[in-house]
Design an enzyme around this catalytic site. Structure first.
Site, mmCIF file in Angstrom:
data_model
loop_
_atom_site.group_PDB
_atom_site.id
_atom_site.type_symbol
_atom_site.label_atom_id
_atom_site.label_comp_id
_atom_site.label_asym_id
_atom_site.label_seq_id
_atom_site.Cartn_x
_atom_site.Cartn_y
_atom_site.Cartn_z
ATOM 1 N N ASP A 1 -68.900 -32.702 -37.929
ATOM 2 C CA ASP A 1 -69.240 -33.877 -37.128
ATOM 3 C C ASP A 1 -68.219 -34.990 -37.355
ATOM 4 O O ASP A 1 -68.480 -35.957 -38.072
ATOM 5 C CB ASP A 1 -70.654 -34.345 -37.493
ATOM 6 C CG ASP A 1 -71.135 -35.477 -36.614
ATOM 7 O OD1 ASP A 1 -70.598 -35.638 -35.494
ATOM 8 O OD2 ASP A 1 -72.051 -36.206 -37.034
ATOM 9 N N LYS B 1 -66.464 -36.311 -34.530
ATOM 10 C CA LYS B 1 -66.424 -37.075 -33.264
ATOM 11 C C LYS B 1 -64.987 -37.369 -32.838
ATOM 12 O O LYS B 1 -64.574 -38.522 -32.690
ATOM 13 C CB LYS B 1 -67.225 -38.371 -33.389
ATOM 14 C CG LYS B 1 -68.687 -38.164 -33.745
ATOM 15 C CD LYS B 1 -69.414 -39.491 -33.899
ATOM 16 C CE LYS B 1 -70.832 -39.294 -34.381
ATOM 17 N NZ LYS B 1 -70.898 -38.811 -35.793
ATOM 18 N N PHE B 2 -64.219 -36.318 -32.603
ATOM 19 C CA PHE B 2 -62.832 -36.480 -32.196
ATOM 20 C C PHE B 2 -62.732 -37.354 -30.947
ATOM 21 O O PHE B 2 -63.467 -37.163 -29.974
ATOM 22 C CB PHE B 2 -62.184 -35.113 -31.919
ATOM 23 C CG PHE B 2 -62.092 -34.226 -33.126
ATOM 24 C CD1 PHE B 2 -61.593 -34.706 -34.330
ATOM 25 C CD2 PHE B 2 -62.499 -32.907 -33.057
ATOM 26 C CE1 PHE B 2 -61.490 -33.885 -35.445
ATOM 27 C CE2 PHE B 2 -62.404 -32.072 -34.159
ATOM 28 C CZ PHE B 2 -61.893 -32.560 -35.352
ATOM 29 N N ASN C 1 -54.239 -33.991 -25.727
ATOM 30 C CA ASN C 1 -53.430 -33.045 -26.496
ATOM 31 C C ASN C 1 -53.741 -33.120 -27.992
ATOM 32 O O ASN C 1 -53.818 -32.092 -28.674
ATOM 33 C CB ASN C 1 -51.942 -33.327 -26.256
ATOM 34 C CG ASN C 1 -51.056 -32.244 -26.837
ATOM 35 O OD1 ASN C 1 -51.215 -31.062 -26.539
ATOM 36 N ND2 ASN C 1 -50.128 -32.643 -27.685
ATOM 37 N N ILE D 1 -56.113 -38.879 -27.407
ATOM 38 C CA ILE D 1 -55.555 -38.334 -26.170
ATOM 39 C C ILE D 1 -55.849 -36.831 -26.133
ATOM 40 O O ILE D 1 -56.034 -36.197 -27.179
ATOM 41 C CB ILE D 1 -54.042 -38.619 -26.053
ATOM 42 C CG1 ILE D 1 -53.269 -37.950 -27.198
ATOM 43 C CG2 ILE D 1 -53.781 -40.134 -26.027
ATOM 44 C CD1 ILE D 1 -51.765 -38.044 -27.046
#
Length: 199
Positions: free
Chosen positions: A116, A118-119, A124, A122
């Site tokens: 967990d 939570k990226f 890529n 952008i």
């Protein structure tokens, strides 16, 4: 012994509560209607996850949050629970303190990991992070829906292309945010509206 049992029961109660909140968020995702392919990929994955969870035993459905600051604190929790649970959540605090090794240790011991983090970046960069997390053997991970549809699509595709094929779940609004907080961020409407908008 009683203190240890009380701690374990408290941990189970908190984990059940977290799981209910998570399932509620996923249900919002499933109820959303959008033509965007990134959301469709995530919706399909979430639907598959919910369907599979309905057929699992309680020990496989429950996710225990390892919300501690070190592996030394996490190990006794995992050991005390034993075979009663198979999946553990590793969040930012533990991952930042211990790095990917804590995930490798859990996976190598036969446990499943819900990463967990939570990226939110952008497309890529998030795709690369999802690829790296997949290589660790995680079963589930989170991205932040406010990163946009292109980012979410990149994350879903990176997970689908990996051999582990982990579930990617989108977090819409943090539970700590209120309507006032959203307005301060320049977001109109209330929390519920924002959840549905991003879901």
């Amino acid at each position: 012994m009683r203190a240890s049992q009380a701690r374990r029961q408290s941990l189970f109660r908190r984990s059940l509560c977290a799981l209910r909140l998570w399932l509620s968020a996923v249900s919002h995702l499933l109820s959303a209607r959008t033509k965007n392919s990134g959301y469709r990929l995530l919706t399909t994955a979430s639907r598959q996850l919910l369907n599979s969870m309905l057929m699992l035993t309680p020990r496989d459905r429950l996710i225990v949050a390892l919300d501690v600051s070190s592996a030394a604190q996490a190990r006794p929790i995992v050991q005390s629970i034993g075979e009663a649970v198979t999946t553990y959540k590793v969040g930012k605090q533990l991952f930042t303190a211990e790095g990917p090794q804590v995930v490798r240790d859990l996976v190598s011991s036969g446990r499943k990991v819900f990463l967990d983090l939570k990226f939110h970046d952008i497309p890529n960069t998030v795709a690369g992070a999802v690829k790296s997390a997949s290589a660790l053997g995680v079963s589930m991970m989170t991205v932040h829906a406010s990163g946009g549809s292109k980012m979410m699509k990149a994350a879903a595709e990176a997970a689908a292309q990996s051999s582990a094929r982990p579930m990617v779940l989108a977090v819409t609004v943090l539970t700590s945010l209120s309507d006032t907080d959203l307005n301060e961020l320049g977001i109109s409407g209330n929390v519920a509206a924002q959840v549905l908008r991003l879901g």
